[in-house]
Design a protein around this motif. Sequence first.
Motif, short mmCIF file in Angstrom:
data_model
loop_
_atom_site.label_atom_id
_atom_site.label_comp_id
_atom_site.label_asym_id
_atom_site.label_seq_id
_atom_site.Cartn_x
_atom_site.Cartn_y
_atom_site.Cartn_z
N ARG A 77 1.12 -1.30 0.24
CA ARG A 77 -0.07 -0.08 0.44
C ARG A 77 0.94 0.99 0.20
N SER A 78 0.44 2.39 -0.38
CA SER A 78 1.59 3.66 -1.15
C SER A 78 1.18 4.36 0.40
N PHE A 79 2.39 5.24 0.44
CA PHE A 79 2.43 5.42 1.48
C PHE A 79 1.72 7.53 1.08
N GLU A 80 1.99 7.27 -0.18
CA GLU A 80 1.33 8.74 -1.05
C GLU A 80 -0.13 9.62 -0.30
N GLY A 81 -0.40 10.95 0.47
CA GLY A 81 -0.83 11.02 0.71
C GLY A 81 -1.72 11.04 2.81
N ARG A 82 -0.52 9.43 2.76
CA ARG A 82 -0.68 8.69 4.21
C ARG A 82 0.33 10.07 5.87
N GLU A 83 0.46 10.81 6.99
CA GLU A 83 0.92 11.43 7.04
C GLU A 83 2.41 10.90 7.77
N ALA A 84 3.32 11.68 7.78
CA ALA A 84 4.59 10.89 8.01
C ALA A 84 4.57 11.57 9.15
N THR A 85 5.85 10.83 10.21
CA THR A 85 6.36 10.77 11.10
C THR A 85 7.89 11.73 11.68
N LEU A 86 7.79 12.13 11.48
CA LEU A 86 9.35 13.00 11.94
C LEU A 86 10.02 13.04 13.21
N VAL A 87 11.12 11.98 12.51
CA VAL A 87 12.08 11.05 13.95
C VAL A 87 12.92 11.97 13.91
N ASN A 88 13.70 13.11 14.78
CA ASN A 88 15.28 13.39 15.19
C ASN A 88 15.80 12.96 15.81
N PHE A 89 17.72 12.62 15.14
CA PHE A 89 18.73 11.66 15.70
C PHE A 89 19.83 12.27 15.87
N ILE A 90 20.58 12.87 16.65
CA ILE A 90 22.11 13.09 16.53
C ILE A 90 23.14 11.49 16.83
N GLY A 91 24.07 11.59 16.03
CA GLY A 91 24.65 10.52 16.19
C GLY A 91 26.66 11.28 16.48
N VAL A 92 26.47 10.57 16.71
CA VAL A 92 28.15 10.97 17.73
C VAL A 92 28.80 9.90 18.14
N CYS A 93 29.89 9.68 16.94
CA CYS A 93 31.22 9.36 16.90
C CYS A 93 32.50 9.68 16.26
N MET A 94 32.99 9.37 17.73
CA MET A 94 34.61 9.61 17.35
C MET A 94 35.66 8.55 17.81
N TRP A 95 36.66 8.44 16.64
CA TRP A 95 37.72 7.85 17.06
C TRP A 95 38.95 7.56 18.34
N HIS A 96 38.55 6.42 18.63
CA HIS A 96 38.78 5.71 20.57
C HIS A 96 40.14 6.49 20.36
N ALA A 97 40.91 6.99 19.67
CA ALA A 97 42.60 7.69 20.09
C ALA A 97 42.34 9.17 20.60
N PHE A 98 41.40 9.16 19.35
CA PHE A 98 41.23 10.60 20.72
C PHE A 98 39.44 10.96 21.57
N ALA A 99 38.90 9.55 22.07
CA ALA A 99 37.54 9.86 23.13
C ALA A 99 37.36 7.93 23.85
N ASP A 100 37.56 8.30 24.97
CA ASP A 100 37.05 7.11 25.62
C ASP A 100 35.61 6.84 25.53
N GLY A 101 35.14 5.76 26.59
CA GLY A 101 33.50 6.29 26.04
C GLY A 101 33.38 6.94 27.05
N ASN A 102 34.05 7.83 28.03
CA ASN A 102 33.67 8.77 29.23
C ASN A 102 32.77 9.36 28.52
N CYS A 103 33.64 10.21 27.41
CA CYS A 103 33.99 11.37 27.23
C CYS A 103 32.62 11.83 26.26
N TYR A 104 31.91 10.72 25.65
CA TYR A 104 30.64 11.27 24.58
C TYR A 104 29.85 11.85 26.22
N MET A 105 29.77 12.01 27.79
CA MET A 105 28.79 12.42 27.52
C MET A 105 29.35 13.45 27.96
#
Length: 232
Positions: free
Chosen positions: A134-162
């Motif tokens: 069934r086509s999605f044409e004419g059907r309302e979509a839900t907008l979902v926003n995400f932010i992806g944060v990726c770092m090289w492990h040589a520059f940051a460890d897991g505790n740097c993300y917060m």
Amino acid sequence: FERDLKRRRFALVPPGAVTGYELLCHFCDTWAYQKYKAHFVILKLSPELARAAGVDEGTLAYVDHVSGEWGPLISPASDRWQRPPYGFPAIFVVPLSSGSTAWLRLERDSELRVCYQHGTRTHHMVAYRSAPRRSFEGREATLVNFIGVCMWHAFADGNCYMPLVHDLMSLYIAAQEGTQASLPVISNPFEELERRIFDTFRCRQSPMRSSLRGGIFRFAGKGYGHNVGLLP
């Protein structure tokens, strides 16, 4: 979406990247479980039902008319968000009327993954659209926003993300308000990272963090090791 995240991670340019995503998802539909003879519907709540459920107008809801379970789809931005079980990144949580909880993630356009938790028991299920062509044409979509944060492990460890995400949000709020963000002054980051990893190697007390990946992320597979021979 997740395949794109993995592709960007493998092609990551040092030291890292912050990527914003906008997903247009068509959740409102009738869905059928793969291994169970059961269907459920995702629909938009009317203003009256939304007020009764204590959610914003236009919120989506999960409805299983056979079991009688239903509940609103709650996003991670809500105060009512519940963290999903380990290993199941979810896009919505559904606090069901039965007292159970379900987490949903959109695997493909016509495929949902459902993690259903009742008490201490957890079930993982797959659901498909009842009418995938069934086509999605004419059907309302839900907008979902995400932010992806990726770092090289040589520059940051897991505790740097917060701290990184905290600084990012501070800069975003300052840009919205037209003010200057006041970020903390840091010393040489590589000296700090070196100190953290040697704290771990030397078994120093660091109850709030660990530099090694195995101390941050759960791992259930086979490990690896090295034998180093030193002359007397």
